[in-house]
Each structure stands twice: as C-alpha cells, then as structure tokens.
Enzyme design. Structure first.
Site, PDB file in Angstrom:
ATOM      1  N   ASP A  11       0.876  -1.175   0.000  1.00  0.00           N
ATOM      2  CA  ASP A  11       0.000   0.000   0.000  1.00  0.00           C
ATOM      3  C   ASP A  11       0.911   1.223   0.000  1.00  0.00           C
ATOM      4  O   ASP A  11       2.125   1.103   0.197  1.00  0.00           O
ATOM      5  CB  ASP A  11      -0.879  -0.020   1.267  1.00  0.00           C
ATOM      6  CG  ASP A  11      -1.788   1.204   1.375  1.00  0.00           C
ATOM      7  OD1 ASP A  11      -2.385   1.606   0.358  1.00  0.00           O
ATOM      8  OD2 ASP A  11      -1.894   1.789   2.479  1.00  0.00           O
ATOM      9  N   SER A  12       0.312   2.397  -0.150  1.00  0.00           N
ATOM     10  CA  SER A  12       1.108   3.621  -0.052  1.00  0.00           C
ATOM     11  C   SER A  12       1.574   3.850   1.394  1.00  0.00           C
ATOM     12  O   SER A  12       2.483   4.642   1.626  1.00  0.00           O
ATOM     13  CB  SER A  12       0.271   4.816  -0.496  1.00  0.00           C
ATOM     14  OG  SER A  12      -0.852   4.937   0.362  1.00  0.00           O
ATOM     15  N   GLY A  44      -3.185   8.955  -3.807  1.00  0.00           N
ATOM     16  CA  GLY A  44      -4.449   9.517  -4.329  1.00  0.00           C
ATOM     17  C   GLY A  44      -4.303  10.761  -5.188  1.00  0.00           C
ATOM     18  O   GLY A  44      -4.862  10.835  -6.279  1.00  0.00           O
ATOM     19  N   THR A 183      -8.015   1.591   1.680  1.00  0.00           N
ATOM     20  CA  THR A 183      -7.723   0.688   2.799  1.00  0.00           C
ATOM     21  C   THR A 183      -7.387   1.423   4.096  1.00  0.00           C
ATOM     22  O   THR A 183      -7.391   0.817   5.166  1.00  0.00           O
ATOM     23  CB  THR A 183      -6.590  -0.287   2.423  1.00  0.00           C
ATOM     24  OG1 THR A 183      -5.474   0.469   1.929  1.00  0.00           O
ATOM     25  CG2 THR A 183      -7.040  -1.248   1.340  1.00  0.00           C
ATOM     26  N   HIS A 184      -7.098   2.720   3.997  1.00  0.00           N
ATOM     27  CA  HIS A 184      -6.879   3.498   5.225  1.00  0.00           C
ATOM     28  C   HIS A 184      -8.202   3.769   5.959  1.00  0.00           C
ATOM     29  O   HIS A 184      -8.199   4.077   7.145  1.00  0.00           O
ATOM     30  CB  HIS A 184      -6.265   4.872   4.906  1.00  0.00           C
ATOM     31  CG  HIS A 184      -4.806   4.848   4.560  1.00  0.00           C
ATOM     32  ND1 HIS A 184      -4.340   4.474   3.315  1.00  0.00           N
ATOM     33  CD2 HIS A 184      -3.708   5.173   5.293  1.00  0.00           C
ATOM     34  CE1 HIS A 184      -3.011   4.585   3.301  1.00  0.00           C
ATOM     35  NE2 HIS A 184      -2.611   5.001   4.485  1.00  0.00           N
TER      36      HIS A 184
HETATM   37  N1  DGL Z   1      -4.750   3.185   0.897  1.00  0.00           N
HETATM   38  C1  DGL Z   1      -4.848   3.638  -0.444  1.00  0.00           C
HETATM   39  C2  DGL Z   1      -6.122   3.167  -1.109  1.00  0.00           C
HETATM   40  O1  DGL Z   1      -6.652   2.150  -0.734  1.00  0.00           O
HETATM   41  C3  DGL Z   1      -4.642   5.052  -0.825  1.00  0.00           C
HETATM   42  C4  DGL Z   1      -4.070   6.072   0.024  1.00  0.00           C
HETATM   43  C5  DGL Z   1      -3.294   7.108  -0.749  1.00  0.00           C
HETATM   44  O2  DGL Z   1      -3.863   8.082  -1.251  1.00  0.00           O
HETATM   45  O3  DGL Z   1      -2.105   6.890  -0.807  1.00  0.00           O
HETATM   46  O4  DGL Z   1      -6.584   3.772  -2.043  1.00  0.00           O
END
Ligand code: DGL
Length: 264
Positions: A11-12, A44, A183-184
């Site tokens: 993930d990021s 994002g 996912t955050h």
């Molecule tokens: N957790 C990431 C998602 O599911 C994105 C978060 C980000 O913008 O880096 O889209």
C-alpha cells in the site's frame, strides 16, 4: 501443498495493514512481506503514471525477492493491476473487485456509498461494478482520511470533525452499505458509525482474503501446514521507520521490527 514462500502485500502506507490483519487471521500458515510505500504516500493526488510506475516497481521487487503472489492492498494502486500483472509472472490480485462484489451481495436496499481517494472515485471502477449489479451509488473523495490515518493517533477526536466535514453532503442518502474504498478508511469507521449510524460497513480485508485463498488454491500455492519458515510477517517502509511504527500502533499482529527499504 506446502509452498512457504511469502505473499507480497503493499500500500502507499499503513492502510494496507488493515487488509494484512485479515489475511494473517484467515491464512495463518502463510508468510507475508509487506511494503508501506510511505516515501511516496499519498498515491491519491499523484498523476496516474506516477502511481503506475510505483506499482510496477514494487511488483517486480516482490517477485525478485521470491514472493509467490502479490496482493495490491490499496485501491488507488489497484487501478493499475493490469500493468502489474504484465510486469511479473506470479499471480497479482486487487482489492477492488472482491470488495465491490461483496458489497453488492450484502446490501439489502441496493444503495451503496463509496468512500475512496479522488483517483479511485474518478476512475469509476467501483461505481461501474455496483451500477452493473443494479445498485444506486454515491461516491465521496476523502483524501483527508489518508492524512489522518498516517499522521494522527486513530483515536484522536479530531477524526470526528474530519469525517463529519466530508460526509455532511451524503448524510441524507439512505444507503444501507458503505464501502471503505481506500484501505486506510476502515481506521476511521468508529467516527463514521457515530456520524452516519449503523450501516453495513464493507472493508477490503475479508473479501480480498477470500479472493487470495482462491487464487493460491487454483495455482497450487497454498501453505497448508505450519513449518519453521511459515507464518512470518516482515514489514518494510520506503519512508521513516519511526514514523511507520507510530502510525501503525493499532496493528497488533506479531511481526518483525519495521525496516527501511529503498525500492526504485
Ligand atoms: N490506501 C490507499 C487506497 O486504498 C490510498 C491512500 C493514498 O492516497 O495513498 O486507495
């Protein structure tokens, strides 16, 4: 079937750990190699080509270190699943399709609210799957939630205001289902529940875990027994390790100390 090579998950940032938590619970014999790409977070607001490059680079790295499969535990990165699948020759799965399908199956009134990053909302991927399944859909881009999850204690009451500010416009939408299309976002679920009331909140972990089990089984890649080399959890960040540790205090699954890694 005793393939104890790790499964790559990325993930990021720390959001994908919400998925990893469920994967560890449901597939306890598997080892996981998690990368939080915090040196490049958030995805994002970045150009699509930038995120695609990160996805391909991380997927190649995971194949090179010996992963047997990859879970893109990030919706924004999942938009580039085809590029990742082209770049490596191990199975790669995304969080989006399983999560959207599960939301459709479990919504009773077929009214679904999708909360995601701007990139995921603009891609229309969730909306298309849900509309094709006959649902009514509203989407809200909530990039601010990523900033909260990465930089605040997730119990900080400021979360209530951040959530209320973003969701005010859809408070009257009588959906019964809310998708954490980033996912955050499941880390902010208590604030969402307090503001929107009790809904069918759908996080990516459960549906993605079922999809992973299927693809591992189809490809004879499952590790069905405990071995000395199975069940290991390694976590890396491309950013600062102390910042990573502090952003993932809520993550309880046993794991080795977070290490820094450059993936370029
Ligand atoms: N957790 C990431 C998602 O599911 C994105 C978060 C980000 O913008 O880096 O889209």
């Amino acid at each position: 079937m005793l393939d104890n090579r790790p499964i790559g998950v990325f993930d990021s940032g720390v959001g994908g750990l919400t998925v990893l938590e469920t994967l560890i619970k449901n597939l306890p014999n598997e080892s996981f190699y998690y990368v939080a790409d915090q040196g490049h977070c958030p995805y994002g607001p970045k150009p699509l080509s930038y995120v695609e490059n990160r996805v391909v680079t991380i997927a190649r790295h995971m194949q090179n270190i010996g992963c047997k499969a990859i879970v893109i535990a990030c919706n924004t990165a999942s938009l580039h699943i085809k590029a990742a699948q082209k770049a490596v020759n191990i199975p790669v799965i995304s969080v989006i399709q399983p999560t959207a399908k599960y939301a459709l199956e479990t919504s009773k009134n077929k009214k679904v609210l999708v909360l995601a990053t701007k990139a995921t909302v603009n891609s229309g991927v969730y909306a298309q799957i849900l509309l094709d399944g006959g649902a009514e859909v509203k989407q809200v881009a909530c990039g601010e939630f990523v900033d909260f999850a990465e930089n605040y204690d997730i119990n900080d009451p400021i979360g209530a205001k951040i959530v209320a500010d973003k969701l005010e416009a859809v408070k009257g939408f009588d959906c019964d289902t809310v998708i954490h299309g980033c996912t955050h976002f499941s880390l902010l679920e208590p604030f969402m529940k307090a503001y929107l009331g009790d809904k069918n909140f759908v996080a990516c972990g459960g549906p993605t875990s079922a999809a992973l089990e299927n693809i591992l089984s189809e490809n004879n890649l499952l590790c069905l027994q405990k071995t000395p080399d199975s069940g290991l959890i390694d976590i890396f960040t491309t950013g600062d390790t102390q910042k990573a540790e502090s952003a993932m205090k809520w993550f309880k699954a046993g794991h080795n100390q977070v290490k820094h890694i450059d993936i370029e």
